[in-house]
Design an enzyme around this catalytic site. Sequence first.
Site, PDB file in Angstrom:
ATOM      1  N   HIS A  96      15.369 -23.774  -2.777  1.00 49.93           N
ATOM      2  CA  HIS A  96      14.425 -23.608  -3.878  1.00 49.93           C
ATOM      3  C   HIS A  96      14.286 -22.146  -4.310  1.00 49.93           C
ATOM      4  O   HIS A  96      14.362 -21.222  -3.509  1.00 49.93           O
ATOM      5  CB  HIS A  96      13.057 -24.205  -3.534  1.00 49.93           C
ATOM      6  CG  HIS A  96      12.396 -23.631  -2.318  1.00 49.93           C
ATOM      7  ND1 HIS A  96      11.358 -24.243  -1.674  1.00 49.93           N
ATOM      8  CD2 HIS A  96      12.631 -22.501  -1.622  1.00 49.93           C
ATOM      9  CE1 HIS A  96      10.974 -23.512  -0.651  1.00 49.93           C
ATOM     10  NE2 HIS A  96      11.737 -22.454  -0.599  1.00 49.93           N
ATOM     11  N   ASN A  97      14.143 -21.973  -5.613  1.00 50.65           N
ATOM     12  CA  ASN A  97      13.942 -20.664  -6.247  1.00 50.65           C
ATOM     13  C   ASN A  97      15.142 -19.726  -6.133  1.00 50.65           C
ATOM     14  O   ASN A  97      15.025 -18.530  -6.404  1.00 50.65           O
ATOM     15  CB  ASN A  97      12.696 -19.972  -5.704  1.00 50.65           C
ATOM     16  CG  ASN A  97      11.419 -20.654  -6.160  1.00 50.65           C
ATOM     17  OD1 ASN A  97      10.894 -21.521  -5.452  1.00 50.65           O
ATOM     18  ND2 ASN A  97      10.928 -20.292  -7.324  1.00 50.65           N
TER      19      ASN A  97
END
Length: 342
Positions: free
Chosen positions: A240-241
Amino acid sequence: MAYRLAELAELVGGRVEGDPERAVEAIRSLEAAGPRDLSFLKDPRYRGQAAASAAGALLVGTSLADAPSLGRDLLIADDPSWALARLLTHFHPPERRPPGVHPTAILDPGCTVDPAAHVGPYAVIGDGSRIAAGAAVLAFVAVGRGCAVGEGAVLHPHAVLYDGTEVGAGCIVHAGAVLGADGFGYATHGGVHHKVPQVGRVVLEAEVEVGANSTIDRATLGETRIGAGTKIDNLVQVGHNVVTGRHCILCGQAGIAGSARLGNYVVLAGQSGVAGHIELGDGAQVAAKSAALASVEPRTAVAGIPAVEMRKWRRQAVLLSRLDEIVRRLRAVEKRIEGDQP
């Protein structure tokens, strides 16, 4: 259909050494090629196989343009890898799926599918999603709510787009890939792992390719973004991210932990890993089975666990191979010292 060798040379900006009128019907490997086929030689290690091949003509780079030793007509190109890709596309143009929606597909009334798009059997498209002209959503693909699939993009069977995922123009998402599943985020409190809601999304910029069974997790907040032209192999995990730059190469079984940032043209070799919250500069390279645990400067190649600059890793590898010898010599020195003591 047969093409003149001269036509193929013109197509890739190359030149012919030998008979420009030679007919070429197909491109085949050195082992399988026959007199009316074009094969290719990109690595001098295979010169012997090329000399023994029955291929009528060979595609070679300028460094291997040695007609007497190869004994056949040559198509010589400055960049034979690119030329091969161009020729294969010419002989095998991409399939154009017919526009329309298969009667077994399930489309939410709130979605928008361009009349020039293709939606295959049993595909599912959720509320608010948009499928652009020329896009192909093949059998059993699941597109969640609020997604966008750009012009000419292809989603192969059983690909999954979770809610809010954006796939840019010309992207290819192979079978079993999952875009937008929850990032791996938990807060441990009172001895219990509490899930942190993952409320961001995944964005693929234009011309990204995602291999079979690869996964790109949605952001906790904001976006997980894959830069334009990036190519992702099978079985790659993007946390994620994560943000990658343009034209990165992520090879099979590579893994990128959350919030890492990759510059443009970064290469992760097979089974390499990148720790979270670090940055790999433009053109950085991580060798196979290596783990980048700290940021890497631009245009730097690293290897090992933890990964260090490539030249340093090679010196370490040499020393490691001599470890038994070094230990034996050290012990011999220790025995001599002990023998000299009164």
